[in-house]
Motif scaffolding. Structure first.
Motif, PDB file in Angstrom:
ATOM      1  N   LEU A  41       0.822  -1.206   0.000  1.00  0.00           N
ATOM      2  CA  LEU A  41       0.000   0.000   0.000  1.00  0.00           C
ATOM      3  C   LEU A  41       0.854   1.252   0.000  1.00  0.00           C
ATOM      4  CD1 LEU A  41      -2.896  -0.964   2.444  1.00  0.00           C
ATOM      5  CD2 LEU A  41      -3.032  -0.652  -0.024  1.00  0.00           C
ATOM      6  N   ASN A  42       1.930   1.261   0.812  1.00  0.00           N
ATOM      7  CA  ASN A  42       2.806   2.429   0.865  1.00  0.00           C
ATOM      8  C   ASN A  42       3.452   2.692  -0.490  1.00  0.00           C
ATOM      9  OD1 ASN A  42       2.279   3.020   3.537  1.00  0.00           O
ATOM     10  ND2 ASN A  42       4.012   1.841   4.319  1.00  0.00           N
ATOM     11  N   GLN A  43       3.837   1.627  -1.167  1.00  0.00           N
ATOM     12  CA  GLN A  43       4.527   1.791  -2.433  1.00  0.00           C
ATOM     13  C   GLN A  43       3.599   2.347  -3.518  1.00  0.00           C
ATOM     14  OE1 GLN A  43       6.776  -1.585  -3.608  1.00  0.00           O
ATOM     15  NE2 GLN A  43       7.624  -0.590  -5.405  1.00  0.00           N
ATOM     16  N   TYR A  44       2.368   1.899  -3.553  1.00  0.00           N
ATOM     17  CA  TYR A  44       1.463   2.312  -4.624  1.00  0.00           C
ATOM     18  C   TYR A  44       0.466   3.381  -4.198  1.00  0.00           C
ATOM     19  CZ  TYR A  44       3.331  -1.533  -7.321  1.00  0.00           C
ATOM     20  OH  TYR A  44       4.168  -2.354  -8.016  1.00  0.00           O
ATOM     21  N   GLN A  45       0.446   3.761  -2.944  1.00  0.00           N
ATOM     22  CA  GLN A  45      -0.544   4.721  -2.453  1.00  0.00           C
ATOM     23  C   GLN A  45      -0.401   6.076  -3.143  1.00  0.00           C
ATOM     24  OE1 GLN A  45      -0.685   5.097   1.770  1.00  0.00           O
ATOM     25  NE2 GLN A  45      -2.543   6.313   1.760  1.00  0.00           N
ATOM     26  N   VAL A  46       0.817   6.548  -3.338  1.00  0.00           N
ATOM     27  CA  VAL A  46       1.052   7.844  -3.974  1.00  0.00           C
ATOM     28  C   VAL A  46       0.518   7.810  -5.415  1.00  0.00           C
ATOM     29  CG1 VAL A  46       2.832   9.458  -4.723  1.00  0.00           C
ATOM     30  CG2 VAL A  46       3.031   8.333  -2.498  1.00  0.00           C
ATOM     31  N   GLN A  47       0.824   6.739  -6.110  1.00  0.00           N
ATOM     32  CA  GLN A  47       0.342   6.612  -7.490  1.00  0.00           C
ATOM     33  C   GLN A  47      -1.188   6.553  -7.526  1.00  0.00           C
ATOM     34  OE1 GLN A  47       2.298   3.185  -9.111  1.00  0.00           O
ATOM     35  NE2 GLN A  47       4.245   4.262  -9.428  1.00  0.00           N
ATOM     36  N   TRP A  48      -1.768   5.817  -6.582  1.00  0.00           N
ATOM     37  CA  TRP A  48      -3.227   5.719  -6.548  1.00  0.00           C
ATOM     38  C   TRP A  48      -3.865   7.080  -6.266  1.00  0.00           C
ATOM     39  CZ3 TRP A  48      -3.199   0.698  -3.177  1.00  0.00           C
ATOM     40  CH2 TRP A  48      -2.984  -0.407  -4.022  1.00  0.00           C
ATOM     41  N   GLU A  49      -3.243   7.803  -5.334  1.00  0.00           N
ATOM     42  CA  GLU A  49      -3.782   9.127  -5.010  1.00  0.00           C
ATOM     43  C   GLU A  49      -3.681  10.052  -6.210  1.00  0.00           C
ATOM     44  OE1 GLU A  49      -1.620  10.325  -1.543  1.00  0.00           O
ATOM     45  OE2 GLU A  49      -2.818   9.077  -0.179  1.00  0.00           O
ATOM     46  N   GLN A  50      -2.545  10.002  -6.917  1.00  0.00           N
ATOM     47  CA  GLN A  50      -2.395  10.824  -8.124  1.00  0.00           C
ATOM     48  C   GLN A  50      -3.405  10.408  -9.188  1.00  0.00           C
ATOM     49  OE1 GLN A  50       1.688  10.281  -9.203  1.00  0.00           O
ATOM     50  NE2 GLN A  50       2.442  11.888  -7.816  1.00  0.00           N
ATOM     51  N   THR A  51      -3.570   9.116  -9.351  1.00  0.00           N
ATOM     52  CA  THR A  51      -4.535   8.608 -10.328  1.00  0.00           C
ATOM     53  C   THR A  51      -5.941   9.024  -9.948  1.00  0.00           C
ATOM     54  OG1 THR A  51      -3.099   6.704 -10.714  1.00  0.00           O
ATOM     55  CG2 THR A  51      -5.367   6.521 -11.475  1.00  0.00           C
ATOM     56  N   GLU A  52      -6.241   8.958  -8.665  1.00  0.00           N
ATOM     57  CA  GLU A  52      -7.568   9.364  -8.195  1.00  0.00           C
ATOM     58  C   GLU A  52      -7.808  10.848  -8.479  1.00  0.00           C
ATOM     59  OE1 GLU A  52     -10.369   9.076  -4.173  1.00  0.00           O
ATOM     60  OE2 GLU A  52      -8.220   8.678  -4.043  1.00  0.00           O
ATOM     61  N   LYS A  53      -6.773  11.678  -8.234  1.00  0.00           N
ATOM     62  CA  LYS A  53      -6.899  13.111  -8.517  1.00  0.00           C
ATOM     63  C   LYS A  53      -7.129  13.335 -10.010  1.00  0.00           C
ATOM     64  CE  LYS A  53      -4.070  14.842  -4.687  1.00  0.00           C
ATOM     65  NZ  LYS A  53      -2.799  15.477  -4.324  1.00  0.00           N
ATOM     66  N   LYS A  54      -6.348  12.633 -10.828  1.00  0.00           N
ATOM     67  CA  LYS A  54      -6.504  12.776 -12.282  1.00  0.00           C
ATOM     68  C   LYS A  54      -7.887  12.321 -12.733  1.00  0.00           C
ATOM     69  CE  LYS A  54      -1.631  12.475 -13.506  1.00  0.00           C
ATOM     70  NZ  LYS A  54      -0.595  11.704 -14.184  1.00  0.00           N
ATOM     71  N   LEU A  55      -8.356  11.224 -12.173  1.00  0.00           N
ATOM     72  CA  LEU A  55      -9.695  10.735 -12.520  1.00  0.00           C
ATOM     73  C   LEU A  55     -10.773  11.734 -12.103  1.00  0.00           C
ATOM     74  CD1 LEU A  55      -9.492   6.927 -11.684  1.00  0.00           C
ATOM     75  CD2 LEU A  55      -9.763   7.973 -13.937  1.00  0.00           C
ATOM     76  N   ASP A  56     -10.611  12.333 -10.919  1.00  0.00           N
ATOM     77  CA  ASP A  56     -11.559  13.357 -10.474  1.00  0.00           C
ATOM     78  C   ASP A  56     -11.535  14.550 -11.424  1.00  0.00           C
ATOM     79  OD1 ASP A  56     -12.463  11.920  -8.308  1.00  0.00           O
ATOM     80  OD2 ASP A  56     -11.093  12.865  -6.861  1.00  0.00           O
ATOM     81  N   GLU A  57     -10.348  14.927 -11.833  1.00  0.00           N
ATOM     82  CA  GLU A  57     -10.194  16.048 -12.757  1.00  0.00           C
ATOM     83  C   GLU A  57     -10.880  15.732 -14.105  1.00  0.00           C
ATOM     84  OE1 GLU A  57      -6.358  18.129 -14.761  1.00  0.00           O
ATOM     85  OE2 GLU A  57      -6.191  17.634 -12.626  1.00  0.00           O
ATOM     86  N   VAL A  58     -10.635  14.535 -14.609  1.00  0.00           N
ATOM     87  CA  VAL A  58     -11.261  14.110 -15.873  1.00  0.00           C
ATOM     88  C   VAL A  58     -12.775  14.063 -15.719  1.00  0.00           C
ATOM     89  CG1 VAL A  58     -11.534  12.138 -17.431  1.00  0.00           C
ATOM     90  CG2 VAL A  58      -9.257  12.873 -16.744  1.00  0.00           C
ATOM     91  N   ARG A  59     -13.251  13.534 -14.606  1.00  0.00           N
ATOM     92  CA  ARG A  59     -14.688  13.440 -14.355  1.00  0.00           C
ATOM     93  C   ARG A  59     -15.315  14.842 -14.328  1.00  0.00           C
ATOM     94  NH1 ARG A  59     -15.087  11.012  -9.222  1.00  0.00           N
ATOM     95  NH2 ARG A  59     -13.838   9.411 -10.186  1.00  0.00           N
ATOM     96  N   ASN A  60     -14.638  15.792 -13.648  1.00  0.00           N
ATOM     97  CA  ASN A  60     -15.148  17.169 -13.583  1.00  0.00           C
ATOM     98  C   ASN A  60     -15.191  17.802 -14.969  1.00  0.00           C
ATOM     99  OD1 ASN A  60     -15.510  17.097 -10.805  1.00  0.00           O
ATOM    100  ND2 ASN A  60     -13.466  17.899 -10.368  1.00  0.00           N
TER     101      ASN A  60
END
Length: 155
Positions: A41-60
């Motif tokens: 989780l620690n290793q991929y959490q940053v990437q997931w958070e960035q991906t989540e932000k990008k997905l939110d941005e795309v959704r908006n």
């Protein structure tokens, strides 16, 4: 050798050791799983958070575009639904057809009037020629008559 009691104690001790080992193995396995999960989780959490932000941005952005498209669709629908506008376009088509017919008719009338003017000019020239010829003939007749009458002798 060992007595029965000692053997029983030894067995019990071994079973306790086995239990502890299995508990320790279970504990070690649980700890290992927990640590592996945390590491993963620690290793991929940053990437997931960035991906989540990008997905939110795309959704908006998609929602914004969807709203804009809906507004444009409503505008187009209002234009198509506007009965007066449709009637005006029909009137324009009819008026354009009438205008084309009027242009053709005016061209035809212009051609006919041009030919009539030309014909009238020729007729006028012929009438003038005939009038001139008649005038000349009358003058000739008058001269002949005067020549035939003769001149009175004065004396």
């Amino acid at each position: 050798m060992m007595t029965d009691m000692e053997e029983a104690e030894a067995r019990e001790f071994q079973s306790q050791i086995k239990k502890r080992n299995s508990e320790d193995d279970g504990m070690d396995f649980k700890d290992a799983v927990k640590k592996l999960a945390e590491g993963f989780l620690n290793q991929y959490q940053v990437q997931w958070e960035q991906t989540e932000k990008k997905l939110d941005e795309v959704r908006n952005k998609q929602e914004t575009l969807l709203n804009q498209m809906q507004i444009e669709n409503k505008k187009f629908q209002n234009v198509f639904d506007d009965v007066k506008l449709n009637e005006m376009f029909q009137t324009i088509k009819v008026s354009q057809s009438k205008l084309i017919l009027m242009k053709k008719e005016m061209a035809s009338i212009h051609e006919r009037t041009f030919r009539l003017k030309k014909r009238a000019l020729k007729l006028q020239q012929m009438i003038q020629k005939e009038a001139l010829n008649r005038e000349q003939q009358r003058e000739q007749e008058i001269r002949r008559e005067q020549e035939l009458i003769g001149k009175p002798v004065l004396g």
